[in-house]
Motif scaffolding. Structure first.
Motif: not given
Lengths: 512, 167
Positions: B69, B37, B65, B105, B108-110
């Motif tokens: 990950l 992330s 999430v 997301t 969290l910038q995934v």
């Protein structure tokens, strides 16, 4: 007050709604404008625009005015276009003048990531002279060009510092220009060339991030059929080459190449030595209609899926692939294959098709089939025969071979009932299938339907009803070894997919 | 790259962080998973603290999430397996669950998961009539019939029903 802020979707932030709508077509995105007032300008301001002329019922005026209006709207409201895709019906003077107007407008976007230009109908001799402003779009990540002429000499500036995907389809380009473009795109991961004029050699040797390379020369379309490809890219994982006489790969090591697909490529026995030595990560290897070799030795610990398809001439293959999972073989003749010992369970899918040559020797054909099956006896064999049974009419002496049990036999093709008994007599001398199914390529319209029904009737008669009749048992000696037969029809408990109607499950007497 | 660790690269490998959801549940996550992330990676680079509090992600969404990950941080899994995991991950999920996932997301910038979830949400809307979308998502149509007709007229081309035969 926003009256519908409590619904299930409208309260998502606009960038996220844009992201979701980016997966819809332009048309569907525009349609969302009528959902409610809060949706009025979401679909029409998403950062990707896509125009497909086909949607406009051939009314060019309408297509033109919609694209013009949309691009002008984005420009006036200073909206960002990240992806621009346009697919026009054909390339002619009209579409060229439109593109010359639209492209500079699109290129004003400093954040343009994708530029995709294509045509429904190609194969004209006209090329679109791509404006050089495209080469200055520094932010581009994906560039997809169709029927463009890239021989501006020299292209003033190429600023594709970030470009990751480059796809050139039926373009006109010189070697110098291609080299100039590639040397300015250090980050390219995917590079495809589909048909091209003006190139004799494609050199792909400066791309340090290349992951995927595909080439298809589209034979018949271009005169310069003697094209060569040189790839030297240590990071590459997938190579697909279609119709290329010369892949120059001397002494180049491909440590990460896991998928190699070669279709109509000239190879030699030495090519296979090269594949054995220099491709330590190769897992999926497909060879289709390749030519120029009579025998080869392939040795690879990494190969899991090996496909030899479209073998026209007899070859002699020695394969040492201890970790193989699936071997697929499709040929016009059965040929000599030798597998080294393998330990784990693997499958082989064999498809044999052969038109009935006048000088064809059926006894020898069965003999070769037997040899082929024996060489694959370590695997679970599925055999598909597509050549029909007519050629077997003249067999009198079936080969005297100990039959091999195979998992599956699939019959596709024209099996006339008159020769079918003789055919089965020979086939069951060679192999004893645990399952038989039929798979017909053709539908009811072209006359094979009746034959097909006859064969099903025949199977039902022979296998299920009359198999205890003495006369028949005498005629079909293999019936003695058949202990049990059951039949499944597609759609009840068994769902093999379309094209297959029935399956017989056969239990054979153990024979020593 | 986490190179600023004082104890050296050997211990840096196995480090974990604690992530707390807005409703107070705490999750122990390996650093290698957390840094997938972009936002968590930035936080970890900036401060020593091994406890990260996320004030706008609930425990159920956060658990999903983190499962994503951890799977993607597992070097032992092939890319193919990870891809099929992604498909499994979004299939059969309720739209509202996807909505919280896409928000999480995004925060969290995934990027990869955000893409997969947004695409799944679009797939639900694809080839559906406006009336269906309104009903499905409880969108209240606050246009007058005249206003709606006018919008349809302005972009009349988008309402032609010619379908693309191939492609």
């Amino acid at each position: 007050m926003v009256p519908n802020s409590m619904d299930r979707i409208s309260n998502l932030p606009q960038p996220i709604l844009h992201h979701i709508l980016s997966f819809l077509s332009q048309k569907e995105a525009i349609q969302t404008c009528v959902l409610s007032k809060s949706w009025r300008y979401i679909g029409s301001t998403r950062p990707n625009v896509e125009f497909i002329q086909y949607y406009f019922n051939g009314i060019e005026q309408k297509f033109m005015s919609v694209v013009n209006k949309t691009l002008q709207g984005y420009h006036d409201q200073k909206l960002c276009i990240q992806e621009f895709r346009v697919k026009m019906l054909e390339l002619d003077s009209k579409s060229i003048s439109l593109l010359e107007k639209w492209i500079p407008m699109v290129m004003l976007n400093k954040g343009l990531k994708t530029f995709d230009l294509s045509f429904f109908h190609s194969r004209t001799s006209v090329y679109f002279d791509l404006p050089s402003v495209v080469f200055e779009a520094e932010s581009l990540l994906n560039l997809n060009l169709d029927r463009c002429k890239l021989n501006r000499n020299p292209i003033d500036k190429v600023l594709f510092k970030h470009l990751q995907t480059l796809c050139l389809r039926e373009i006109y380009i010189t070697e110098e220009t291609l080299e100039k473009i590639l040397s300015s795109c250090p980050l390219i991961e995917n590079f495809s060339v589909f048909g091209c004029e003006g190139l004799r050699t494609i050199k792909v040797n400066k791309l340090r991030n290349l992951n995927y390379f595909a080439f298809d020369h589209i034979y018949g379309l271009y005169k310069n059929n003697d094209i060569s490809i040189e790839i030297d890219a240590p990071t590459i994982k997938t190579i697909r080459i279609v119709t290329c006489p010369n892949w120059l790969h001397h002494h180049i090591h491909f440590p990460h190449l896991s998928c190699l697909f070669l279709d109509t490529v000239r190879l030699s026995s030495k090519s296979f030595d090269f594949f054995s030595c220099n491709l330590p990560s190769l897992e999926k290897f497909t060879v289709v209609n390749c030519y120029g070799f009579e025998e080869f030795h392939l040795s690879s610990r990494s190969i899991k899926h090996l496909s030899l398809l479209g073998i026209w001439e007899p070859i002699k293959a020695t394969i040492d692939a201890p970790n193989i999972l699936v071997f697929t073989y499709e040929a016009y003749i059965s040929t000599s294959i030798c597998f080294a010992i393998t330990s784990r369970e693997w499958k082989s899918d064999i498809t044999l098709s052969n038109s009935a040559d006048s000088d064809y020797n059926a006894a020898s054909w069965f003999h070769k089939l037997s040899e082929l099956l024996k060489s694959l006896s370590q695997s679970v064999i599925s055999l598909k025969l597509t050549q029909g049974s007519r050629i077997f009419r003249q067999i009198e002496d079936p080969p005297d071979i100990k039959p091999l049990v195979i998992e599956h036999l699939s019959l596709a093709g024209n099996y006339s009932s008159s020769s079918f008994k003789a055919f089965l007599n020979c086939l069951f001398r060679v192999c004893r299938p645990r399952n038989i199914s039929q798979c017909w390529y053709l539908d009811a319209h072209n006359g094979w339907k009746r034959e097909e029904d006859k064969i099903i009737e025949f199977f039902v008669e022979i296998l299920l009803i009359k198999r205890y009749r003495r006369g028949l048992r005498h005629y079909m000696i293999w019936l003695q070894d058949l202990e049990e037969v059951s039949m499944d029809e597609n759609g009840q408990e068994w769902h093999p997919g379309e094209g297959i109607k029935f399956r017989f499950r056969l239990k054979w007497r153990e024979f020593s | 790259m986490v190179t600023t660790d004082e104890k050296g690269p050997l211990t840096a490998k196995k480090k974990s962080v604690i992530i707390r959801s807005c409703d107070g549940d705490e999750f122990l996550v390996s650093e290698s998973a957390a840094v997938l992330s972009t936002s968590l990676k930035k936080i970890l680079e900036e401060k020593e603290d091994r406890l990260i509090h996320l004030s706008d992600i609930d425990n159920k969404t956060l658990a999903m999430v983190i499962a994503y990950l951890s799977t993607h941080a597992d070097d032992g899994l092939s890319d193919d397996l990870k891809r099929s995991f992604d498909q499994e991950f979004v299939s059969g999920k309720e739209f509202d669950v996807l909505k919280y996932l896409v928000l999480a997301t995004d925060t969290l910038q995934v990027t990869c998961l955000c893409y997969t979830v947004a695409k799944k949400m679009a797939d639900i809307m694809k080839n559906k009539l406006v009336e269906w979308v309104r009903r499905e998502f409880d969108i209240q149509n606050d246009y007058t019939p005249e206003a709606e007709a006018e919008i349809r007229r302005l972009d009349a081309w988008a309402w032609d029903d010619r379908q693309l035969e191939d492609d």
